[in-house]
Design an enzyme around this catalytic site. Structure first.
Site, PDB file in Angstrom:
ATOM      1  N   LYS A 122     -28.953 -28.228  -8.423  1.00  0.00           N
ATOM      2  CA  LYS A 122     -28.457 -28.313  -7.039  1.00  0.00           C
ATOM      3  C   LYS A 122     -27.128 -27.564  -6.883  1.00  0.00           C
ATOM      4  CE  LYS A 122     -31.341 -30.868  -4.594  1.00  0.00           C
ATOM      5  NZ  LYS A 122     -32.246 -30.236  -3.670  1.00  0.00           N
ATOM      6  N   LYS A 205     -49.172 -23.500  -8.676  1.00  0.00           N
ATOM      7  CA  LYS A 205     -48.861 -24.797  -8.078  1.00  0.00           C
ATOM      8  C   LYS A 205     -48.808 -24.694  -6.562  1.00  0.00           C
ATOM      9  CE  LYS A 205     -45.558 -28.552  -8.375  1.00  0.00           C
ATOM     10  NZ  LYS A 205     -44.145 -28.849  -8.455  1.00  0.00           N
ATOM     11  N   LYS A 208     -44.657 -25.975  -1.049  1.00  0.00           N
ATOM     12  CA  LYS A 208     -44.102 -25.422   0.197  1.00  0.00           C
ATOM     13  C   LYS A 208     -42.961 -24.472  -0.092  1.00  0.00           C
ATOM     14  CE  LYS A 208     -43.210 -29.033   2.810  1.00  0.00           C
ATOM     15  NZ  LYS A 208     -42.729 -29.793   3.988  1.00  0.00           N
TER      16      LYS A 208
END
Ligand code: TRP
Length: 356
Positions: A122, A205, A208
């Site tokens: 992150k 995979k 989105k």
């Protein structure tokens, strides 16, 4: 152990899992996570919740968060998550979790949180928003789990480092406060290989993020859209000789077929492939129709839920009530263990619940 007793023991096992409010779910989510929840709710005492506090770490716009929370709940219910069988709730409806999070923050160490791979990822993705909530994401997740004293947590591989920390905090708390209140939560693993759902665009995979949405089938896609997307799926020019190994995009189509079609159908197309007679258009047609067959009842239930916002609220209210009952029991024992507050106090009265 006699069978009846064994069944009861199974039912007493507490399972917790959180779902990030992502809004529009796709086939990857369905076979990767939702199906596991459907199985677990039949066997164990399950707590499934929408992790809306966790979503705040990335600063979603309020309208987006509101939509995603509602949509995710609707979709899980439409897929068959059953409020009669599992406790289904929204994280922010259970303030007890936030209190436990506070206590756990006192036994969570900076170094181990900074070393967490998801935190490092992150920091790389959002260097301008490295907030404290992001750092303590695993502490909040531990609070989600420990608030119900869960023994098992079904999660994907990427969440295992978080679960490891939850186990550390359970152990540390027990040790520091000389109690055996918290069991160490274990990852719930299903027998066999985890199900992998590939995309229609040749990617390994269905997801989105990353590749385009063309390879993704959403649970809400209408039949025409599904037919279009499957028609445009990547293939190749077909096998040149019997027994030729499949290219990855074709292998992917077979993987999808195995998930949604009957074994006879899968065998039929395998044989066609082996003998070089396969027509990809025929395979795609079958695949699309079988996906539509899977999604039609889900979409019908979704329509009912959409038309009935009061029902959704009632389900969420009921779920929160049950979750809070379980949470308050744990929190009471946590407070006693720490000896926080005054001895023998009755907790202050609960005011009217917050409304949105
Ligand atoms: N972090 C999890 C994810 O990103 C979601 C989550 C939040 C969760 N709290 C949890 C999962 C507790 C299991 C248990 O998927």
């Amino acid at each position: 152990m006699p069978q009846q007793q064994q069944k009861e023991t199974q039912q007493n096992i507490r399972v917790v899992s959180g779902i990030r409010p992502t809004g529009d779910l796709h086939l990857g989510n369905y076979f990767g996570a939702i199906q596991n929840f459907l199985y677990l709710q039949e066997k164990h005492t399950c707590f499934f919740f929408i992790a809306d506090w966790h979503a705040l770490t990335t600063h979603p716009r309020p309208a987006e968060l509101g939509y995603a929370t509602q949509r995710t709940l609707q979709l899980y219910l439409a897929c068959g998550l059953d409020p009669q069988k599992a406790t289904i709730y929204i994280q922010s409806h259970v303030p007890e979790i936030a209190e436990l999070y506070l206590y756990l923050n006192m036994i969570a160490y900076l170094g181990e949180l900074e070393r967490c791979p998801t935190f490092k990822e992150k920091v790389r993705l959002q260097p301008d928003n490295v907030n404290a909530g992001l750092l303590t994401y695993p502490v909040l997740m531990a609070a989600d789990i420990l608030i119900h004293r869960a023994q098992y947590v079904p999660v994907g591989k990427d969440q295992l480092p978080h679960l490891e920390l939850a186990r550390d905090y359970a152990r540390r708390f027990n040790h520091l406060y000389e109690t055996d209140l918290f069991p160490e939560p274990q990852p719930y693993t299903f027998q066999g290989e985890p199900i992998k759902v590939p995309g229609l665009d040749g990617s390994p995979k269905m997801s989105k993020t990353g590749s385009s949405e063309k390879g993704v089938i959403f649970l809400t896609d209408p039949p025409e859209v599904i037919r279009q997307k499957v028609k445009r799926a990547v293939t190749d020019s077909g096998p040149q000789y019997p027994g030729q190994p499949m290219s990855e995009p074709v292998q992917n189509l077979f993987t999808l077929l195995e998930l949604v079609s009957s074994p006879e159908t899968v065998n039929y197309f395998r044989e066609q492939y082996q003998s070089c007679k396969i027509r990809y258009a025929e395979l795609k047609h079958q695949l699309a129709e079988d996906i539509i067959r899977l999604l039609t009842p889900i979409q019908e239930r979704l329509k009912e839920l959409e038309a009935n916002p009061k029902q959704l609220q009632a389900i969420a209210y009921e779920g929160a009530t049950r979750a809070r009952t379980s949470a308050r029991e744990t929190l009471q024992r946590v407070r006693e263990a720490i000896q926080i507050g005054l001895k023998g106090e009755t907790p202050p009265p609960v005011p009217e619940p917050l409304t949105l």
